[in-house]
Design a protein around this motif. Sequence first.
Motif, PDB file in Angstrom:
ATOM      1  N   ASN A  48       0.950  -1.151  -0.149  1.00  0.00           N
ATOM      2  CA  ASN A  48       0.086  -0.055   0.222  1.00  0.00           C
ATOM      3  C   ASN A  48       0.880   1.260  -0.107  1.00  0.00           C
ATOM      4  OD1 ASN A  48      -2.398  -1.449   0.347  1.00  0.00           O
ATOM      5  ND2 ASN A  48      -2.092  -1.721   2.342  1.00  0.00           N
ATOM      6  N   TRP A  49       2.266   1.240  -0.492  1.00  0.00           N
ATOM      7  CA  TRP A  49       2.942   2.434  -0.419  1.00  0.00           C
ATOM      8  C   TRP A  49       3.192   2.515  -1.898  1.00  0.00           C
ATOM      9  CZ3 TRP A  49       8.096   3.026   2.998  1.00  0.00           C
ATOM     10  CH2 TRP A  49       8.397   4.436   2.719  1.00  0.00           C
ATOM     11  N   ASN A  50       2.578   3.662  -2.459  1.00  0.00           N
ATOM     12  CA  ASN A  50       2.864   3.979  -3.924  1.00  0.00           C
ATOM     13  C   ASN A  50       3.606   5.370  -3.791  1.00  0.00           C
ATOM     14  OD1 ASN A  50       0.586   2.110  -5.271  1.00  0.00           O
ATOM     15  ND2 ASN A  50      -0.654   2.897  -3.315  1.00  0.00           N
ATOM     16  N   LEU A  51       4.458   5.063  -4.593  1.00  0.00           N
ATOM     17  CA  LEU A  51       5.424   6.353  -5.155  1.00  0.00           C
ATOM     18  C   LEU A  51       4.873   6.796  -6.404  1.00  0.00           C
ATOM     19  CD1 LEU A  51       7.238   4.125  -3.425  1.00  0.00           C
ATOM     20  CD2 LEU A  51       9.105   6.008  -3.874  1.00  0.00           C
ATOM     21  N   MET A  52       4.299   8.120  -6.377  1.00  0.00           N
ATOM     22  CA  MET A  52       3.552   8.499  -7.550  1.00  0.00           C
ATOM     23  C   MET A  52       3.847   9.564  -8.434  1.00  0.00           C
ATOM     24  SD  MET A  52      -0.183   8.016  -5.985  1.00  0.00           S
ATOM     25  CE  MET A  52       0.092   8.128  -4.325  1.00  0.00           C
ATOM     26  N   THR A  53       3.966   9.454  -9.604  1.00  0.00           N
ATOM     27  CA  THR A  53       4.275  10.606 -10.616  1.00  0.00           C
ATOM     28  C   THR A  53       2.868  10.921 -11.632  1.00  0.00           C
ATOM     29  OG1 THR A  53       5.954  11.362 -12.067  1.00  0.00           O
ATOM     30  CG2 THR A  53       5.203   8.941 -12.307  1.00  0.00           C
ATOM     31  N   GLY A  54       3.288  11.966 -12.239  1.00  0.00           N
ATOM     32  CA  GLY A  54       2.173  12.443 -13.200  1.00  0.00           C
ATOM     33  C   GLY A  54       2.310  13.771 -13.760  1.00  0.00           C
ATOM     34  N   ASP A  55       1.132  14.539 -13.961  1.00  0.00           N
ATOM     35  CA  ASP A  55       1.307  15.857 -14.380  1.00  0.00           C
ATOM     36  C   ASP A  55       1.691  16.838 -13.331  1.00  0.00           C
ATOM     37  OD1 ASP A  55       0.283  18.037 -16.237  1.00  0.00           O
ATOM     38  OD2 ASP A  55      -0.871  18.453 -14.355  1.00  0.00           O
ATOM     39  N   LYS A  56       2.771  17.522 -13.527  1.00  0.00           N
ATOM     40  CA  LYS A  56       3.433  18.443 -12.638  1.00  0.00           C
ATOM     41  C   LYS A  56       2.517  19.530 -12.073  1.00  0.00           C
ATOM     42  CE  LYS A  56       7.387  21.242 -12.140  1.00  0.00           C
ATOM     43  NZ  LYS A  56       8.829  21.967 -12.847  1.00  0.00           N
ATOM     44  N   GLU A  57       1.579  20.144 -12.717  1.00  0.00           N
ATOM     45  CA  GLU A  57       0.968  21.017 -12.141  1.00  0.00           C
ATOM     46  C   GLU A  57      -0.225  20.651 -11.231  1.00  0.00           C
ATOM     47  OE1 GLU A  57      -1.019  23.551 -15.231  1.00  0.00           O
ATOM     48  OE2 GLU A  57       0.475  24.097 -15.915  1.00  0.00           O
ATOM     49  N   ALA A  58      -0.622  19.486 -11.727  1.00  0.00           N
ATOM     50  CA  ALA A  58      -1.836  18.678 -10.790  1.00  0.00           C
ATOM     51  C   ALA A  58      -1.042  18.193  -9.230  1.00  0.00           C
ATOM     52  CB  ALA A  58      -2.337  17.244 -11.445  1.00  0.00           C
ATOM     53  N   ILE A  59       0.107  17.770  -9.319  1.00  0.00           N
ATOM     54  CA  ILE A  59       0.857  17.478  -8.300  1.00  0.00           C
ATOM     55  C   ILE A  59       1.063  18.662  -7.304  1.00  0.00           C
ATOM     56  CG2 ILE A  59       3.202  16.698  -7.234  1.00  0.00           C
ATOM     57  CD1 ILE A  59       3.259  14.786 -10.046  1.00  0.00           C
ATOM     58  N   TYR A  60       1.480  19.769  -7.975  1.00  0.00           N
ATOM     59  CA  TYR A  60       1.841  20.867  -7.093  1.00  0.00           C
ATOM     60  C   TYR A  60       0.513  21.665  -6.491  1.00  0.00           C
ATOM     61  CZ  TYR A  60       6.675  21.278  -8.432  1.00  0.00           C
ATOM     62  OH  TYR A  60       7.893  21.184  -8.416  1.00  0.00           O
TER      63      TYR A  60
END
Length: 247
Positions: free
Chosen positions: A154-166
């Motif tokens: 259940n430990w997810n290291l996540m990436t994606g759209d930069k604006e959405a993350i910020y």
Amino acid sequence: MSKKPNYSYIGIAFIVLIFGIIFVPRIAERISNNDISRQESRSDQKRETPKKSSDLVFIPNNGENRKVPNFAFTNQDGKTITNKDYEGKVYVIEFFFTTCPTICPRMNRNLIEIQNEFEEFEDFGVASFTINPENDTPEVLKAYAEKYGVTNPNWNLMTGDKEAIYKLSNEGFYIYAAANPDVEGGFEHSGNFALIDKNGFIRCRVVDGNPIIYYNGITSESEKTDEDGKLEEISALKEDIKKLLTE
């Protein structure tokens, strides 16, 4: 010509009569004394896990308790993970990046320690969001997870759209994150952890009459205090995770 009596029927009738004389009064007595219902109640209690409310508070915002915003990002295994995947789980949130030369290694060592303490709990997890998604692809995050010893499913290291993350960081959690070419590593961010309950609400303890909101994720238990003399909060975080797991 007369018929012979059917001794098998006579035998059965005799057994039924004896059963009625001996056992029926006993069963009636037990029912009248509620013995059966008490035994069933005790059995139900054994099957149920006791739940209780903790003393951890919710964080109010505009008249409502603050909750994890909706999100959808890609984890280290290339799978899409959303906030729905954490429903029914207690989890810790952090913002980091894999090439961070300063606080991130300390934060993630502390999270590994927390992970190992709660390894037997299927309803505990961690959500790590990279603030450098251009570099931190699922493959990079996978290698980072293996390097630090991430084993919790259940430990997810996540990436994606930069604006959405910020937006999630700065507006969703109010945990600061920004690109800054003038600082070491090119990014700056808070070293705080957010604690989330099974229903997706941000929770925390109260100290000196005020909610702490977040937990310092940088200073380890063994270090005791940070460079400014402030006490570490990893031990407090562990205690509060336990509380939420029993809610």
